[in-house]
Design a protein around this motif. Structure first.
Motif, PDB file in Angstrom:
ATOM      1  N   ASP A  55      -0.911  11.115  -2.034  1.00  0.00           N
ATOM      2  CA  ASP A  55      -1.699  10.033  -1.788  1.00  0.00           C
ATOM      3  C   ASP A  55      -3.082  10.325  -1.254  1.00  0.00           C
ATOM      4  OD1 ASP A  55      -2.004   7.384  -1.488  1.00  0.00           O
ATOM      5  OD2 ASP A  55      -1.692   7.394   0.713  1.00  0.00           O
ATOM      6  N   LEU A  56      -3.185  11.350  -0.292  1.00  0.00           N
ATOM      7  CA  LEU A  56      -4.344  11.808  -0.097  1.00  0.00           C
ATOM      8  C   LEU A  56      -5.379  12.297  -0.909  1.00  0.00           C
ATOM      9  CD1 LEU A  56      -6.257  11.801   2.391  1.00  0.00           C
ATOM     10  CD2 LEU A  56      -5.365  14.097   2.916  1.00  0.00           C
ATOM     11  N   ILE A  57      -4.916  13.098  -1.934  1.00  0.00           N
ATOM     12  CA  ILE A  57      -5.461  13.639  -3.029  1.00  0.00           C
ATOM     13  C   ILE A  57      -5.978  12.259  -3.917  1.00  0.00           C
ATOM     14  CG2 ILE A  57      -5.452  14.941  -5.210  1.00  0.00           C
ATOM     15  CD1 ILE A  57      -3.389  16.968  -3.740  1.00  0.00           C
ATOM     16  N   SER A  58      -5.453  11.755  -3.969  1.00  0.00           N
ATOM     17  CA  SER A  58      -5.603  10.503  -5.109  1.00  0.00           C
ATOM     18  C   SER A  58      -6.990   9.655  -4.198  1.00  0.00           C
ATOM     19  CB  SER A  58      -4.475   9.328  -5.054  1.00  0.00           C
ATOM     20  OG  SER A  58      -5.044   8.119  -5.740  1.00  0.00           O
ATOM     21  N   GLN A  59      -6.754   9.501  -2.833  1.00  0.00           N
ATOM     22  CA  GLN A  59      -7.701   8.824  -2.087  1.00  0.00           C
ATOM     23  C   GLN A  59      -9.145   9.688  -1.977  1.00  0.00           C
ATOM     24  OE1 GLN A  59      -6.357   8.150   1.780  1.00  0.00           O
ATOM     25  NE2 GLN A  59      -4.453   7.325   1.214  1.00  0.00           N
ATOM     26  N   LEU A  60      -8.836  10.865  -2.232  1.00  0.00           N
ATOM     27  CA  LEU A  60     -10.195  11.521  -1.971  1.00  0.00           C
ATOM     28  C   LEU A  60     -10.878  11.673  -3.429  1.00  0.00           C
ATOM     29  CD1 LEU A  60      -8.972  14.821   0.025  1.00  0.00           C
ATOM     30  CD2 LEU A  60     -10.277  12.766   0.902  1.00  0.00           C
ATOM     31  N   ARG A  61     -10.283  11.497  -4.366  1.00  0.00           N
ATOM     32  CA  ARG A  61     -10.884  11.197  -5.782  1.00  0.00           C
ATOM     33  C   ARG A  61     -11.981  10.112  -5.830  1.00  0.00           C
ATOM     34  NH1 ARG A  61      -5.521  11.520  -8.502  1.00  0.00           N
ATOM     35  NH2 ARG A  61      -5.041  13.799  -8.995  1.00  0.00           N
ATOM     36  N   ARG A  62     -11.810   9.213  -4.901  1.00  0.00           N
ATOM     37  CA  ARG A  62     -12.635   8.006  -4.787  1.00  0.00           C
ATOM     38  C   ARG A  62     -13.861   8.238  -3.748  1.00  0.00           C
ATOM     39  NH1 ARG A  62      -7.697   5.247  -4.111  1.00  0.00           N
ATOM     40  NH2 ARG A  62      -8.353   4.809  -1.852  1.00  0.00           N
ATOM     41  N   LEU A  63     -13.762   9.525  -3.276  1.00  0.00           N
ATOM     42  CA  LEU A  63     -14.904  10.035  -2.418  1.00  0.00           C
ATOM     43  C   LEU A  63     -15.774  11.102  -2.753  1.00  0.00           C
ATOM     44  CD1 LEU A  63     -12.918   9.655   1.322  1.00  0.00           C
ATOM     45  CD2 LEU A  63     -14.135   8.009   0.043  1.00  0.00           C
ATOM     46  N   THR A  64     -15.301  11.989  -3.416  1.00  0.00           N
ATOM     47  CA  THR A  64     -15.617  13.154  -3.992  1.00  0.00           C
ATOM     48  C   THR A  64     -15.776  13.432  -5.583  1.00  0.00           C
ATOM     49  OG1 THR A  64     -16.256  15.371  -3.797  1.00  0.00           O
ATOM     50  CG2 THR A  64     -14.241  14.649  -3.202  1.00  0.00           C
ATOM     51  N   PRO A  65     -16.390  14.193  -6.442  1.00  0.00           N
ATOM     52  CA  PRO A  65     -15.977  14.398  -7.524  1.00  0.00           C
ATOM     53  C   PRO A  65     -15.436  15.966  -7.529  1.00  0.00           C
ATOM     54  CG  PRO A  65     -18.474  14.858  -7.320  1.00  0.00           C
ATOM     55  CD  PRO A  65     -17.866  13.960  -5.872  1.00  0.00           C
ATOM     56  N   GLU A  66     -15.473  16.572  -6.373  1.00  0.00           N
ATOM     57  CA  GLU A  66     -14.707  17.797  -6.340  1.00  0.00           C
ATOM     58  C   GLU A  66     -13.412  17.817  -6.140  1.00  0.00           C
ATOM     59  OE1 GLU A  66     -16.713  20.103  -6.654  1.00  0.00           O
ATOM     60  OE2 GLU A  66     -18.778  19.392  -6.050  1.00  0.00           O
ATOM     61  N   PRO A  67     -12.471  18.703  -6.949  1.00  0.00           N
ATOM     62  CA  PRO A  67     -11.391  18.426  -7.075  1.00  0.00           C
ATOM     63  C   PRO A  67     -10.408  18.758  -5.612  1.00  0.00           C
ATOM     64  CG  PRO A  67     -11.769  20.289  -8.139  1.00  0.00           C
ATOM     65  CD  PRO A  67     -13.045  19.549  -7.807  1.00  0.00           C
ATOM     66  N   PHE A  68      -9.700  18.227  -5.143  1.00  0.00           N
ATOM     67  CA  PHE A  68      -8.682  18.813  -4.018  1.00  0.00           C
ATOM     68  C   PHE A  68      -7.227  19.038  -4.630  1.00  0.00           C
ATOM     69  CE2 PHE A  68     -12.202  17.827  -1.339  1.00  0.00           C
ATOM     70  CZ  PHE A  68     -11.944  18.299  -0.026  1.00  0.00           C
ATOM     71  N   GLU A  69      -6.494  20.055  -4.112  1.00  0.00           N
ATOM     72  CA  GLU A  69      -5.469  20.237  -4.816  1.00  0.00           C
ATOM     73  C   GLU A  69      -4.383  20.722  -3.639  1.00  0.00           C
ATOM     74  OE1 GLU A  69      -5.704  23.441  -7.666  1.00  0.00           O
ATOM     75  OE2 GLU A  69      -6.945  22.090  -9.152  1.00  0.00           O
ATOM     76  N   ARG A  70      -3.309  20.404  -3.781  1.00  0.00           N
ATOM     77  CA  ARG A  70      -2.062  21.028  -2.850  1.00  0.00           C
ATOM     78  C   ARG A  70      -2.352  22.578  -2.969  1.00  0.00           C
ATOM     79  NH1 ARG A  70       2.690  19.249  -0.845  1.00  0.00           N
ATOM     80  NH2 ARG A  70       2.627  17.292  -2.629  1.00  0.00           N
ATOM     81  N   SER A  71      -2.445  23.024  -1.892  1.00  0.00           N
ATOM     82  CA  SER A  71      -2.359  24.810  -1.696  1.00  0.00           C
ATOM     83  C   SER A  71      -1.016  25.253  -1.322  1.00  0.00           C
ATOM     84  CB  SER A  71      -3.472  25.163  -0.622  1.00  0.00           C
ATOM     85  OG  SER A  71      -3.374  24.356   0.845  1.00  0.00           O
ATOM     86  N   VAL A  72      -0.470  24.934  -0.234  1.00  0.00           N
ATOM     87  CA  VAL A  72       0.958  25.478   0.208  1.00  0.00           C
ATOM     88  C   VAL A  72       1.485  24.241   1.099  1.00  0.00           C
ATOM     89  CG1 VAL A  72       0.229  27.913   0.135  1.00  0.00           C
ATOM     90  CG2 VAL A  72       0.018  26.460   2.225  1.00  0.00           C
ATOM     91  N   GLY A  73       2.783  24.188   0.954  1.00  0.00           N
ATOM     92  CA  GLY A  73       3.510  22.902   1.436  1.00  0.00           C
ATOM     93  C   GLY A  73       2.888  21.867   1.690  1.00  0.00           C
ATOM     94  N   ASP A  74       2.695  21.073   2.816  1.00  0.00           N
ATOM     95  CA  ASP A  74       2.000  19.712   3.021  1.00  0.00           C
ATOM     96  C   ASP A  74       0.565  19.903   3.236  1.00  0.00           C
ATOM     97  OD1 ASP A  74       4.230  18.277   2.475  1.00  0.00           O
ATOM     98  OD2 ASP A  74       5.270  18.969   4.443  1.00  0.00           O
ATOM     99  N   GLU A  75      -0.203  20.783   2.634  1.00  0.00           N
ATOM    100  CA  GLU A  75      -1.624  21.114   2.710  1.00  0.00           C
ATOM    101  C   GLU A  75      -2.353  20.971   1.392  1.00  0.00           C
ATOM    102  OE1 GLU A  75      -2.813  24.804   5.135  1.00  0.00           O
ATOM    103  OE2 GLU A  75      -3.481  25.407   3.125  1.00  0.00           O
TER     104      GLU A  75
END
Length: 221
Positions: A20-40
């Protein structure tokens, strides 16, 4: 560059909020955010104002630890943040761990990625570390304002932001009052009590400090 590592608080007793947070961040920045490990999740961001926006958005819910690392980044164009390396990633890891240990404080830390040690630390690296600490202090102050905002205040602030009016003047408060079905006085009180004008004034200061820290740290390579 700025590397953000954002870790979910209380994840062992909560649902997985990373997608859900990754989806929200797509509206704030063009830079990709991805899960790294666990809940991070993790992302590399170029613009300091976007770093401020992302960090405060994560702090809003009270469900995240936010680590901001400033330093070198080795990452192929279009590559996954998981494939990156460099002092910025090391600093972001340290920052999120410090955020977890910030008992009673806003769970955000900023760490510079200079690699000097002891007496060998160049003046620019020391300056970068100081600017990082100053940026952290300002972001924590703004974060406290954000975290203490009520849902009613957020409804007003969110709508004012959508109308692109940082100070809430020039008729926007009247429009928000009509849309939300409340009085203009209620909107005015919500703006004042929410700390929104103060947040607007402080955001550029936080971004400026991050930019200055980056200029010192990257210039020290």
């Amino acid at each position: 560059m700025y590397v953000l590592t954002i870790d979910q608080r209380g994840s062992t007793s909560d649902i997985d909020r990373v997608p859900d947070l990754i989806s929200q961040l797509r509206r704030l920045t063009p830079e990709p955010f991805e899960r790294s490990v666990g809940d991070e999740l993790q992302g590399v961001v170029e613009d300091a104002a976007e770093v401020v926006e992302i960090a405060l958005h994560a702090l809003r819910s009270g469900q995240w630890y936010v680590g901001i690392g400033i330093g070198t980044v080795q990452l192929q164009p279009g590559g996954s943040p998981r494939e990156g390396s460099g002092s910025g990633f090391v600093a972001a890891r340290k920052a999120v761990e410090l955020a977890k240990g910030a008992a009673g404080q806003v769970p955000l830390s900023v760490v510079s990625g200079n690699m000097g040690r002891g007496r060998e630390v160049p003046p620019a690296a020391k300056e970068g570390s100081m600017a990082s600490a100053n940026a952290q202090a300002v972001l924590r102050l703004i974060g406290r304002v954000v975290q203490q905002r009520t849902e009613a205040q957020w409804r007003v602030v969110d709508r004012l932001r959508e109308l692109h009016s940082g100070d809430g003047k020039h008729g926007s408060q009247k429009q928000v009052a009509r849309e939300l079905g409340i009085t203009e006085q209620s909107v005015s009180r919500a703006v004042l009590r929410s700390g929104w004008p103060e947040e607007c004034a402080a955001r550029p200061a936080a971004a400026m400090l991050l930019d200055y820290a980056r200029s010192q740290i990257e210039g020290d390579r």
